[in-house]
Scaffold this active site. Sequence first.
Site, short mmCIF file in Angstrom:
data_model
loop_
_atom_site.label_atom_id
_atom_site.label_comp_id
_atom_site.label_asym_id
_atom_site.label_seq_id
_atom_site.Cartn_x
_atom_site.Cartn_y
_atom_site.Cartn_z
N THR A 207 0.79 -1.11 0.04
CA THR A 207 -0.08 -0.03 -0.03
C THR A 207 0.86 1.43 -0.07
O THR A 207 1.38 1.61 -1.09
CB THR A 207 -1.04 0.00 1.18
OG1 THR A 207 -0.32 -0.07 2.34
CG2 THR A 207 -2.15 -1.13 1.04
N LYS B 224 3.87 -6.72 3.92
CA LYS B 224 3.64 -5.26 3.84
C LYS B 224 3.42 -4.65 4.90
O LYS B 224 2.88 -5.35 5.79
CB LYS B 224 2.50 -5.22 2.83
CG LYS B 224 1.23 -5.69 3.12
CD LYS B 224 0.38 -4.64 4.14
CE LYS B 224 0.33 -3.25 3.39
NZ LYS B 224 -0.62 -2.50 4.30
N THR C 35 0.66 -8.58 12.70
CA THR C 35 0.68 -7.30 12.21
C THR C 35 0.68 -7.37 10.61
O THR C 35 1.05 -8.16 10.14
CB THR C 35 2.00 -6.49 12.61
OG1 THR C 35 1.89 -5.01 11.97
CG2 THR C 35 3.30 -7.09 11.90
N GLU D 99 5.75 4.82 7.61
CA GLU D 99 5.38 5.74 6.62
C GLU D 99 6.14 7.15 6.77
O GLU D 99 6.05 7.72 8.10
CB GLU D 99 3.66 6.00 7.02
CG GLU D 99 2.89 5.38 6.12
CD GLU D 99 1.40 5.49 6.50
OE1 GLU D 99 0.86 4.84 5.59
OE2 GLU D 99 0.98 5.96 7.35
#
Lengths: 396, 396
Positions: free
Chosen positions: B144, B170, B181, B269
């Site tokens: 993603t 991922k 997770t 991120e």
Amino acid sequence: MVETAFTWPKGFYSDGLHAGLKAEKPDLGWLFSKVPASAAGVYTTNQFCAAPTALTKETINHDHQLQGIIVNSAIANSCTGPQGKLDALKEQALMAKKLGVSQNLIGVASTGVIGEMLPMDKIKAGIAKLKQTKSAKVTEAVLTTDTHTKTIAVKFEIAGHQCTMAGFCKGSGMIHPKMATMLGFVTTDAKISGACLQDLLSEEVDTTFNQITVDGDNSTNDMVVTMANGLAMADEESLTPDHPDYPVFAQAYHEVLSALAKEIARDGEGATKLVEANVKGAANDLDAQHVAKAIVGSNLVKAALFGQDANWGRIMGAIGATDADLDVNRVDIKLNGINIVLSSHGVEYDEWLLRQKLAEDQIKIDVNLHHGFGKGQAWGCDLTYKYVQINASYRS
Amino acid sequence: MVETAFTWPKGFYSDGLHAGLKAEKPDLGWLFSKVPASAAGVYTTNQFCAAPTALTKETINHDHQLQGIIVNSAIANSCTGPQGKLDALKEQALMAKKLGVSQNLIGVASTGVIGEMLPMDKIKAGIAKLKQTKSAKVTEAVLTTDTHTKTIAVKFEIAGHQCTMAGFCKGSGMIHPKMATMLGFVTTDAKISGACLQDLLSEEVDTTFNQITVDGDNSTNDMVVTMANGLAMADEESLTPDHPDYPVFAQAYHEVLSALAKEIARDGEGATKLVEANVKGAANDLDAQHVAKAIVGSNLVKAALFGQDANWGRIMGAIGATDADLDVNRVDIKLNGINIVLSSHGVEYDEWLLRQKLAEDQIKIDVNLHHGFGKGQAWGCDLTYKYVQINASYRS
């Protein structure tokens, strides 16, 4: 109870000045009552409780009396070992001497960078200059990354006497209280025993200061302290829970604590929005509070709100990550009054209209868990570039 | 055990393609074994467990056997109610039919935006196009906000047979696992029963995937699934804990899981740095793990590291906010090898040198609690402007 312009209650005095701990802004202040006041406090649960916080806790717990408190910003006097304790005691002694009162009637509070020693020469020179005024300068002297002072004053009547309650606080980052938070000070000229005041504070803090979060971090210096000197109720008995006007006092106290708590959330580091989560339909109030705080505490929810993005899946994610008792198929969510989730499903909504609503500077997230009668609220803020900027360069 | 170029173990096949869920990148893939494999999984503890995650859990728990798994990104099929369950079952059925195996040997995994329905026409057309290849395309199709694929393959020897273990995963945001997770898949041609594999996975995940955090958020779709088809150990008995080579397998598994977990932390991120906290001297291992994860999970520590600021008070704050058993006067901290705290006190250090060290893309925070023999590690990343940017506009 009516809100009024900020003013100290009868018999409270204060001052604030620049003692040289910060570059130029006020950084040292005091607050005291002309007579000893009933006192109550709640303190951080961080295991590295800072020297001033530990000293104030010890002082107040002695017999729930306090006459004054000395406050500085810029340096937290936390993780400073035995010298830090001596420095806090020295501040206490200097202020006690200046006021001519016993040392165990003086509280000490510090906030700022952890791990640095207080420049005691500057503190000493500053204390020597503090005056007995009615100014609100101490409410400035206590600030760190806050963008403005946070104050409130209310008037209310007890047994026919007009009483005042005035509170102020600081706090902007490292905010995720587990017992109290940051620095908060409430003064009143109502008359109440220290023990009653302590019970009420401990209770009220659970639905006010303990329900805000800025970043999930929990400071070493947090405390909320209240002083009640009774000067507006000279010949009356002290308030107790069975006094007919006790609810008036309790309500005023709740209003002051929750207004201050919300001001901290609104002024969270870098924040552009105050975020309020209202949860109802929980199995019990504790679950509701827990869910509300999880929502306003989620980095992903906070970043989405900064981006005015109605990404409700993140709200569901935050709710589901708690251990609250849930019926996972019955959750409803509204964002600023607009239904976005019904029975745990996304519903059609006007994306343009909602984006306008999310541009407002207050976001209300209303959640109904349809699983009982528990209610709870929590307050936080959005997560912005500025939060990162402030905290990437805090010491520089 | 030696690390090797990414390759599927004997008898595993895979493919990935663009089915039209994302704008242009691969978004659908599969992975299967030519014979049924022993299987184990760990899954999110989020109460809103997504339909595919719930279905895979049910499928694997049936008798710890799996032959294949179908994976998509872009849409999480989470909070999608009864239709979401039907869609996951439909995917399972389509893949089972294509492979000609029983539906209860097929797992389903989805990741992406919560609350949107899968476009089943695109999924169906995509599954029809998937081929039996040895490509690693599925490791791309699962991504993603990840900036790159996360893969590892190792070779090891069991009873004289060369075995391979290959894993991919991922995950970049909404990462704060409480059981497993994100999506993680490990394949091996070693032979082990599903029950043994499950025990080992459940144990290993506690010190690997469960010890990473990116933002404190916990997804609805997390799972780690392992398939062991035994094809490299044709005539051997299945591995059990009393097999002399069991430790070889366990070590390979640990290496694969921890390498993948660290890759997720590194690719958090917006991250510019991998942050590793090593805690020793704790009262027990659990305390050490808890403290390590609190440090890498603190927004304030993360923002300071982004700013290359050795603001160790925040590390103390994070440690103290845990309920780990501490001697608050005995904590030592090193940042990338440089002592900054001894006995809970800041020590003199070369600020310029440390700033250089903090400019590196890996930051090690070594903590000694001097309070026992417990050890633990955790991995996270810094908090950057880009994290906010990514998450303020995730759905746009």
